[in-house]
Design a protein around this motif. Sequence first.
Motif, PDB file in Angstrom:
ATOM      1  N   VAL A   1     -13.724  -2.817 -24.972  1.00 27.73           N
ATOM      2  CA  VAL A   1     -13.161  -4.030 -24.361  1.00 27.73           C
ATOM      3  C   VAL A   1     -13.198  -5.197 -25.355  1.00 27.73           C
ATOM      4  CG1 VAL A   1     -15.375  -4.550 -23.225  1.00 27.73           C
ATOM      5  CG2 VAL A   1     -13.273  -5.618 -22.396  1.00 27.73           C
ATOM      6  N   ASP A   2     -14.276  -5.279 -26.148  1.00 29.06           N
ATOM      7  CA  ASP A   2     -14.377  -6.365 -27.138  1.00 29.06           C
ATOM      8  C   ASP A   2     -13.384  -6.174 -28.282  1.00 29.06           C
ATOM      9  OD1 ASP A   2     -16.412  -7.354 -25.622  1.00 29.06           O
ATOM     10  OD2 ASP A   2     -18.014  -6.511 -26.863  1.00 29.06           O
ATOM     11  N   LEU A   3     -12.908  -4.936 -28.444  1.00 29.73           N
ATOM     12  CA  LEU A   3     -11.973  -4.647 -29.537  1.00 29.73           C
ATOM     13  C   LEU A   3     -10.517  -4.820 -29.085  1.00 29.73           C
ATOM     14  CD1 LEU A   3     -13.713  -1.473 -31.014  1.00 29.73           C
ATOM     15  CD2 LEU A   3     -13.902  -3.835 -31.790  1.00 29.73           C
ATOM     16  N   GLY A   4     -10.347  -5.344 -27.878  1.00 27.50           N
ATOM     17  CA  GLY A   4      -8.982  -5.643 -27.433  1.00 27.50           C
ATOM     18  C   GLY A   4      -8.327  -4.555 -26.600  1.00 27.50           C
ATOM     19  N   ALA A   5      -9.106  -3.549 -26.175  1.00 29.54           N
ATOM     20  CA  ALA A   5      -8.535  -2.491 -25.334  1.00 29.54           C
ATOM     21  C   ALA A   5      -8.689  -2.893 -23.870  1.00 29.54           C
ATOM     22  CB  ALA A   5      -9.244  -1.171 -25.598  1.00 29.54           C
ATOM     23  N   ASN A   6      -7.583  -3.010 -23.145  1.00 27.86           N
ATOM     24  CA  ASN A   6      -7.702  -3.335 -21.713  1.00 27.86           C
ATOM     25  C   ASN A   6      -8.077  -2.073 -20.929  1.00 27.86           C
ATOM     26  OD1 ASN A   6      -5.346  -1.880 -21.097  1.00 27.86           O
ATOM     27  ND2 ASN A   6      -4.047  -3.673 -21.310  1.00 27.86           N
ATOM     28  N   SER A   7      -8.259  -2.210 -19.617  1.00 29.00           N
ATOM     29  CA  SER A   7      -8.786  -1.073 -18.852  1.00 29.00           C
ATOM     30  C   SER A   7      -7.861   0.142 -18.930  1.00 29.00           C
ATOM     31  CB  SER A   7      -9.057  -1.472 -17.404  1.00 29.00           C
ATOM     32  OG  SER A   7      -7.896  -1.992 -16.806  1.00 29.00           O
ATOM     33  N   MET A   8      -6.548  -0.111 -18.968  1.00 33.85           N
ATOM     34  CA  MET A   8      -5.604   1.010 -19.080  1.00 33.85           C
ATOM     35  C   MET A   8      -5.711   1.658 -20.460  1.00 33.85           C
ATOM     36  SD  MET A   8      -3.713   2.283 -16.794  1.00 33.85           S
ATOM     37  CE  MET A   8      -3.755   3.965 -17.385  1.00 33.85           C
ATOM     38  N   ASP A   9      -5.864   0.827 -21.499  1.00 33.20           N
ATOM     39  CA  ASP A   9      -6.051   1.372 -22.854  1.00 33.20           C
ATOM     40  C   ASP A   9      -7.313   2.239 -22.897  1.00 33.20           C
ATOM     41  OD1 ASP A   9      -3.880  -0.133 -23.728  1.00 33.20           O
ATOM     42  OD2 ASP A   9      -5.120  -1.776 -24.493  1.00 33.20           O
ATOM     43  N   ARG A  10      -8.380   1.728 -22.302  1.00 31.32           N
ATOM     44  CA  ARG A  10      -9.653   2.463 -22.341  1.00 31.32           C
ATOM     45  C   ARG A  10      -9.515   3.805 -21.637  1.00 31.32           C
ATOM     46  NH1 ARG A  10     -11.423  -2.851 -21.296  1.00 31.32           N
ATOM     47  NH2 ARG A  10     -12.187  -2.524 -19.182  1.00 31.32           N
TER      48      ARG A  10
ATOM     49  N   ASN B   1     -20.460   1.463 -24.124  1.00 31.76           N
ATOM     50  CA  ASN B   1     -19.945   1.298 -25.483  1.00 31.76           C
ATOM     51  C   ASN B   1     -19.540   2.664 -26.047  1.00 31.76           C
ATOM     52  OD1 ASN B   1     -22.301   2.552 -26.563  1.00 31.76           O
ATOM     53  ND2 ASN B   1     -23.386   0.584 -26.461  1.00 31.76           N
ATOM     54  N   ILE B   2     -18.979   2.681 -27.241  1.00 41.26           N
ATOM     55  CA  ILE B   2     -18.418   3.928 -27.780  1.00 41.26           C
ATOM     56  C   ILE B   2     -19.527   4.973 -28.001  1.00 41.26           C
ATOM     57  CG2 ILE B   2     -17.117   4.940 -29.686  1.00 41.26           C
ATOM     58  CD1 ILE B   2     -15.679   2.309 -30.046  1.00 41.26           C
TER      59      ILE B   2
ATOM     60  N   MET C   1      -7.369  10.951 -23.788  1.00 46.77           N
ATOM     61  CA  MET C   1      -6.953  11.639 -25.010  1.00 46.77           C
ATOM     62  C   MET C   1      -8.142  12.376 -25.631  1.00 46.77           C
ATOM     63  SD  MET C   1      -4.541   8.617 -26.491  1.00 46.77           S
ATOM     64  CE  MET C   1      -4.227   9.273 -28.113  1.00 46.77           C
ATOM     65  N   THR C   2      -9.308  11.745 -25.552  1.00 46.25           N
ATOM     66  CA  THR C   2     -10.503  12.377 -26.108  1.00 46.25           C
ATOM     67  C   THR C   2     -10.863  13.639 -25.322  1.00 46.25           C
ATOM     68  OG1 THR C   2     -11.249  10.186 -26.780  1.00 46.25           O
ATOM     69  CG2 THR C   2     -12.895  11.947 -26.781  1.00 46.25           C
ATOM     70  N   LEU C   3     -10.771  13.548 -24.001  1.00 47.35           N
ATOM     71  CA  LEU C   3     -11.045  14.731 -23.169  1.00 47.35           C
ATOM     72  C   LEU C   3     -10.077  15.860 -23.519  1.00 47.35           C
ATOM     73  CD1 LEU C   3     -11.668  13.100 -19.658  1.00 47.35           C
ATOM     74  CD2 LEU C   3     -13.356  14.286 -21.077  1.00 47.35           C
ATOM     75  N   GLU C   4      -8.809  15.484 -23.736  1.00 47.18           N
ATOM     76  CA  GLU C   4      -7.816  16.500 -24.080  1.00 47.18           C
ATOM     77  C   GLU C   4      -8.154  17.179 -25.406  1.00 47.18           C
ATOM     78  OE1 GLU C   4      -3.604  15.249 -23.803  1.00 47.18           O
ATOM     79  OE2 GLU C   4      -4.227  14.177 -21.985  1.00 47.18           O
TER      80      GLU C   4
ATOM     81  N   SER D   1     -15.951  10.256 -33.800  1.00 41.15           N
ATOM     82  CA  SER D   1     -14.791  10.147 -34.678  1.00 41.15           C
ATOM     83  C   SER D   1     -13.478  10.370 -33.908  1.00 41.15           C
ATOM     84  CB  SER D   1     -14.970  11.143 -35.833  1.00 41.15           C
ATOM     85  OG  SER D   1     -13.743  11.469 -36.388  1.00 41.15           O
ATOM     86  N   VAL D   2     -13.486  11.310 -32.965  1.00 35.27           N
ATOM     87  CA  VAL D   2     -12.290  11.547 -32.151  1.00 35.27           C
ATOM     88  C   VAL D   2     -11.979  10.296 -31.312  1.00 35.27           C
ATOM     89  CG1 VAL D   2     -11.296  12.883 -30.246  1.00 35.27           C
ATOM     90  CG2 VAL D   2     -12.584  14.050 -32.038  1.00 35.27           C
ATOM     91  N   ILE D   3     -13.019   9.707 -30.734  1.00 33.71           N
ATOM     92  CA  ILE D   3     -12.814   8.497 -29.902  1.00 33.71           C
ATOM     93  C   ILE D   3     -12.199   7.380 -30.749  1.00 33.71           C
ATOM     94  CG2 ILE D   3     -13.944   6.683 -28.541  1.00 33.71           C
ATOM     95  CD1 ILE D   3     -16.178   8.779 -27.922  1.00 33.71           C
ATOM     96  N   THR D   4     -12.739   7.178 -31.947  1.00 32.39           N
ATOM     97  CA  THR D   4     -12.251   6.060 -32.763  1.00 32.39           C
ATOM     98  C   THR D   4     -10.829   6.328 -33.265  1.00 32.39           C
ATOM     99  OG1 THR D   4     -13.341   6.983 -34.719  1.00 32.39           O
ATOM    100  CG2 THR D   4     -14.557   5.328 -33.475  1.00 32.39           C
ATOM    101  N   GLN D   5     -10.515   7.585 -33.555  1.00 24.84           N
ATOM    102  CA  GLN D   5      -9.134   7.922 -33.938  1.00 24.84           C
ATOM    103  C   GLN D   5      -8.175   7.577 -32.794  1.00 24.84           C
ATOM    104  OE1 GLN D   5      -7.690   8.791 -36.780  1.00 24.84           O
ATOM    105  NE2 GLN D   5      -9.724   8.484 -37.656  1.00 24.84           N
ATOM    106  N   ASN D   6      -8.573   7.962 -31.596  1.00 25.57           N
ATOM    107  CA  ASN D   6      -7.722   7.678 -30.431  1.00 25.57           C
ATOM    108  C   ASN D   6      -7.621   6.181 -30.179  1.00 25.57           C
ATOM    109  OD1 ASN D   6      -7.126  10.368 -29.928  1.00 25.57           O
ATOM    110  ND2 ASN D   6      -8.941  10.666 -28.660  1.00 25.57           N
ATOM    111  N   ALA D   7      -8.724   5.468 -30.398  1.00 32.13           N
ATOM    112  CA  ALA D   7      -8.710   4.011 -30.203  1.00 32.13           C
ATOM    113  C   ALA D   7      -7.711   3.364 -31.154  1.00 32.13           C
ATOM    114  CB  ALA D   7     -10.103   3.438 -30.408  1.00 32.13           C
ATOM    115  N   LYS D   8      -7.662   3.876 -32.394  1.00 34.36           N
ATOM    116  CA  LYS D   8      -6.717   3.331 -33.382  1.00 34.36           C
ATOM    117  C   LYS D   8      -5.274   3.612 -32.977  1.00 34.36           C
ATOM    118  CE  LYS D   8      -9.796   3.708 -37.361  1.00 34.36           C
ATOM    119  NZ  LYS D   8     -10.075   4.429 -38.619  1.00 34.36           N
TER     120      LYS D   8
END
Lengths: 79, 421
Positions: A33-42, A67-68, A48-51, A8-15
């Motif tokens: 990557v399939d959801l449109g996040a480039n390598s810098m986004d990922r 994958n997530i 952010m999740t680690l933080e 859930s934390v990962i998906t919140q950050n992805a949004k």
Amino acid sequence: MNKEEIFSVITQNAKEIVPDLDSHEFQWDDKLVDLGANSMDRADIVMMTLESMDMNIPLVEIAKASNIGELAALLHEKQ
Amino acid sequence: MSMSVGIEAMNLFGASAYLDVMELARHRDLDKNRFENLLMKQKAVALPDEDPITFGVNAAKPIVDALTSEDKDRIELLITCSESGIDFGKSMSTYIHQYLGLNRNCRMFELKQACYSGTAGLQMAVGFILSQASPGAKALVIASDISRFVVTEGGDALTEDWSYFEPSAGAGAMALLVSDTPAVFSLDVGASGYYGYEVMDTCRPVPDSESGDADLSLMSYLDCCENSFLEYQRRVDGVNYADSFQYLSFHTPFGGMVKGAHRLMMRKIVKAKPSDIEQDFEARVKPGLAYCQRVGNIMGGTIFLSLASAIDNGDYSTPRRIGCFSYGSGCCSEFYSGVVTRDSQNAQSSLQIEKGLDRRYQLSVEEYEELFKGNHEVRFGTRNVELDHDLIPGVSETWKGTPRLLLNAINEYHREYSWVS
């Protein structure tokens, strides 16, 4: 955190990083990557999740997650 | 007082021709919005009659020509830094030494560690100067690379982001004269945080191609960015990331990656707010990106390309400290720093790097593709070949009057060059 909470934390950050995903129904086998996040986004999403988990581990240790769900499992294992 | 050491003069050779990477992105059908975030503009392209040796010589020539013959003869060390070597045994420094007409009492060799090689060469040269084994001697460090953009086929570790590698891969050389009179960049001696470990992120496992995992490489770059700075901070009293450096230079595979690394550092180390991070990026990082955006990644020389850009495009009304982050896949990294003054900026600007970039020939995508399709490429291990200097008519017009070293032929593996004006 258990795996579901980490997921859930990962998906919140992805949004936050990829606003287009706001209404996306995340699945465990979704690939960022399939959801449109480039390598810098990922990298940002991972950092952010680690933080939020208060974890400090080398990023290269989690680069292999494909994958997530795998990312959540890896973070769960290393926390 | 300890002795000064650092860069006395520094110059770029950013090729004779370039490609507008937006045109390439359209041609390859890459996502326009994503592409814009990568902050790339142009990539320098090596023509078949150019190689890392001609690049290195053409970068160093104006520096060497500006020296008195006495000073020129004090160049006692010539290091080539590259991952585009032309022979497993013979160092490119031997050819460069020949075509620059340097003193024969000179050490020559080549070193590699992916994009860290330039920093490795600089630090070895600095060590030689500081050792005072030959007081007054100078060193010439030449980081020169040509991208081998054909991705090795097979294997599933290659991510789709690898298609973004082609537009970022440049070609060019940076030449640095290192001495105890560091007119351009006075190195902070001992202020170095180095950090490295074994990782298989990007590499050149076969002669004419590159391979890699873009995600892993980015993660490793970010890990190193943080840890090399933390080691620097441990070694130098009173340092903080936000205030100790008025400019930051990064190894710049492409601008977007640097923007991400800076964001990480500001968030994690400085605990800065997003709006402050953006402002800080504009003020401290952007001056160092300008040249990188016009050349692309030139591997070992990229950190110095960013440094030259920060020196030419910054404000040095008072002396400024520049923090430099160098990373080479595989991997080794280093954070180090030095001081630049108004006089340094004047000395650097005399080499007119930007003017050199403006004079280059703009290739069309068709011309660019023809270079690689038409069997024009000089592959590693070529035994005999003759090169055509007019393969693309119009290129030589861009540098009329300024002799340029070009590869004429390879004759039984021996490379033959000449000055063409």
